[in-house]
Design a protein around this motif. Sequence first.
Motif, short mmCIF file in Angstrom:
data_model
loop_
_atom_site.label_atom_id
_atom_site.label_comp_id
_atom_site.label_asym_id
_atom_site.label_seq_id
_atom_site.Cartn_x
_atom_site.Cartn_y
_atom_site.Cartn_z
N LEU A 144 4.83 11.14 5.14
CA LEU A 144 3.94 10.38 6.02
C LEU A 144 4.44 10.44 7.46
CD1 LEU A 144 1.52 8.48 6.31
CD2 LEU A 144 3.05 6.56 5.82
N GLN A 165 0.01 14.36 13.80
CA GLN A 165 -1.32 13.85 14.17
C GLN A 165 -1.30 13.33 15.61
OE1 GLN A 165 -2.58 10.15 12.36
NE2 GLN A 165 -4.62 10.97 11.96
N LEU A 187 -9.29 -0.53 1.91
CA LEU A 187 -8.70 -1.25 3.04
C LEU A 187 -9.77 -2.09 3.74
CD1 LEU A 187 -6.44 1.59 4.52
CD2 LEU A 187 -5.75 -0.35 3.09
N PHE A 247 0.83 -1.21 0.00
CA PHE A 247 0.00 0.00 0.00
C PHE A 247 0.87 1.27 0.00
CE2 PHE A 247 -3.19 -2.91 1.97
CZ PHE A 247 -4.23 -2.70 1.08
N PHE A 248 2.07 1.14 0.56
CA PHE A 248 2.92 2.32 0.76
C PHE A 248 3.96 2.50 -0.34
CE2 PHE A 248 1.13 1.06 4.77
CZ PHE A 248 0.77 2.27 5.36
N MET A 258 -8.26 3.10 -1.41
CA MET A 258 -7.38 1.99 -1.04
C MET A 258 -8.16 0.71 -0.78
SD MET A 258 -4.50 3.61 1.46
CE MET A 258 -3.92 5.28 1.20
N HIS A 317 -7.22 7.87 2.85
CA HIS A 317 -7.30 6.43 2.60
C HIS A 317 -8.34 6.06 1.56
CE1 HIS A 317 -5.47 6.99 6.59
NE2 HIS A 317 -4.66 6.05 6.18
N THR A 359 4.25 5.97 -1.68
CA THR A 359 4.08 7.00 -0.66
C THR A 359 5.42 7.62 -0.31
OG1 THR A 359 2.12 5.95 0.26
CG2 THR A 359 3.36 7.38 1.73
N ILE A 398 -11.24 4.88 7.80
CA ILE A 398 -10.07 4.36 7.09
C ILE A 398 -10.41 3.09 6.31
CG2 ILE A 398 -7.82 3.28 7.50
CD1 ILE A 398 -7.50 5.32 9.85
N ARG A 443 -4.41 15.54 5.37
CA ARG A 443 -5.79 15.36 4.93
C ARG A 443 -6.60 14.64 5.99
NH1 ARG A 443 -4.45 12.05 -0.38
NH2 ARG A 443 -2.72 11.41 0.96
N PHE A 493 -6.59 5.79 18.15
CA PHE A 493 -6.58 5.25 16.79
C PHE A 493 -7.84 4.42 16.47
CE2 PHE A 493 -2.19 5.69 14.87
CZ PHE A 493 -1.81 6.71 15.70
N PHE A 550 -1.87 -3.14 10.64
CA PHE A 550 -1.29 -1.83 10.94
C PHE A 550 -1.24 -1.62 12.46
CE2 PHE A 550 -1.55 2.80 11.47
CZ PHE A 550 -0.68 3.29 10.51
N TYR A 602 -2.17 19.40 13.14
CA TYR A 602 -2.14 18.41 12.07
C TYR A 602 -2.47 19.10 10.76
CZ TYR A 602 -3.55 14.46 9.16
OH TYR A 602 -3.68 13.56 8.12
N LEU A 614 3.55 13.78 8.98
CA LEU A 614 2.12 13.92 9.25
C LEU A 614 1.68 13.04 10.42
CD1 LEU A 614 0.85 14.10 5.57
CD2 LEU A 614 0.87 15.97 7.26
C1 HEM Z 1 -5.60 4.27 12.83
C2 HEM Z 1 -4.91 3.88 11.78
C3 HEM Z 1 -4.28 4.84 10.80
C4 HEM Z 1 -3.88 6.13 10.98
C5 HEM Z 1 -3.96 6.98 12.24
C6 HEM Z 1 -3.34 6.60 9.71
C7 HEM Z 1 -2.84 7.87 9.49
C8 HEM Z 1 -2.42 8.35 8.27
C9 HEM Z 1 -1.98 9.70 8.01
C10 HEM Z 1 -1.88 10.81 9.05
C11 HEM Z 1 -1.69 9.78 6.70
C12 HEM Z 1 -1.20 11.03 5.93
C13 HEM Z 1 -2.38 11.83 5.44
C14 HEM Z 1 -2.03 12.71 4.27
O1 HEM Z 1 -1.34 12.23 3.35
O2 HEM Z 1 -2.48 13.88 4.24
C15 HEM Z 1 -1.91 8.48 6.12
C16 HEM Z 1 -1.66 8.14 4.81
C17 HEM Z 1 -1.61 6.85 4.35
N1 HEM Z 1 -2.07 5.73 4.99
FE1 HEM Z 1 -2.78 5.66 6.87
N2 HEM Z 1 -3.42 5.58 8.80
C18 HEM Z 1 -3.97 4.49 9.41
C19 HEM Z 1 -4.22 3.25 8.85
C20 HEM Z 1 -3.73 2.85 7.63
C21 HEM Z 1 -3.77 1.49 7.11
C22 HEM Z 1 -4.41 0.32 7.83
C23 HEM Z 1 -3.15 1.50 5.90
C24 HEM Z 1 -2.87 0.38 4.95
C25 HEM Z 1 -2.66 -0.84 5.35
C26 HEM Z 1 -2.76 2.88 5.64
C27 HEM Z 1 -2.12 3.32 4.49
C28 HEM Z 1 -1.82 4.63 4.20
C29 HEM Z 1 -1.16 5.06 2.98
C30 HEM Z 1 -0.69 4.16 1.85
C31 HEM Z 1 -1.03 6.47 3.07
C32 HEM Z 1 -0.37 7.39 2.05
C33 HEM Z 1 -1.34 7.93 1.08
C34 HEM Z 1 -0.62 8.63 -0.04
O3 HEM Z 1 0.57 8.32 -0.30
O4 HEM Z 1 -1.22 9.49 -0.66
N3 HEM Z 1 -3.13 3.66 6.70
N4 HEM Z 1 -2.36 7.62 7.09
#
Ligand code: HEM
Length: 125
Positions: free
Chosen positions: A50, A57, A82, A41-42, A80, A77, A45, A122, A71, A115, A90, A68, A53
């Motif tokens: 990340l 957060q 998910l 997924f990443f 995705m 998310h 990214t 998400i 987004r 969380f 995660f 923060y 951020l």
């Molecule tokens: C409580 C759980 C989670 C929190 C607090 C969280 C938090 C965040 C934050 C703060 C960002 C950055 C937001 C932005 O780009 O403006 C982000 C991006 C992202 N998250 Fe999460 N996340 C969570 C769960 C997950 C899970 C379960 C996955 C995948 C398995 C995931 C995959 C991603 C990816 C791939 C991005 C980057 C998006 C991009 O590149 O544009 N996240 N997340």
Amino acid sequence: PPSPAPPSDALYRSLGGTPGIERLVDASLARVHADLRINLFFENTDLADLRRLLIEQICAASGGPCVYTGRSMEEAHSGMNLIDEDFNAFVEDLVAAMNEVALAASTQEQVLGLFGPMKPEIVGQ
Ligand code: HEM
């Protein structure tokens, strides 16, 4: 009238302030990056972005002096698709990271309490 009590920064302090949050986020991202269940997924990214951020957060949500600037969780998310298993993986990586940086059990519970409620924004977006 008396002014309202300021929001508590107790959790921010339990986390070790910004340096402690930086260590936690670094440990979490290292585990997520190595986690074959979810690391694809990443793939596209910017991890430095990340990291910044996530630090903002967690700092803001724990009562620390941060804003923060990312987004909304729904926006970040969306597309995705998910599922529960992704979210659980995660969170498992986060818990392993919290153990690695030796956070007290009560602090870990409070972090999970921040969380957990984000899950509907998400998963399934
Ligand atoms: C409580 C759980 C989670 C929190 C607090 C969280 C938090 C965040 C934050 C703060 C960002 C950055 C937001 C932005 O780009 O403006 C982000 C991006 C992202 N998250 Fe999460 N996340 C969570 C769960 C997950 C899970 C379960 C996955 C995948 C398995 C995931 C995959 C991603 C990816 C791939 C991005 C980057 C998006 C991009 O590149 O544009 N996240 N997340």
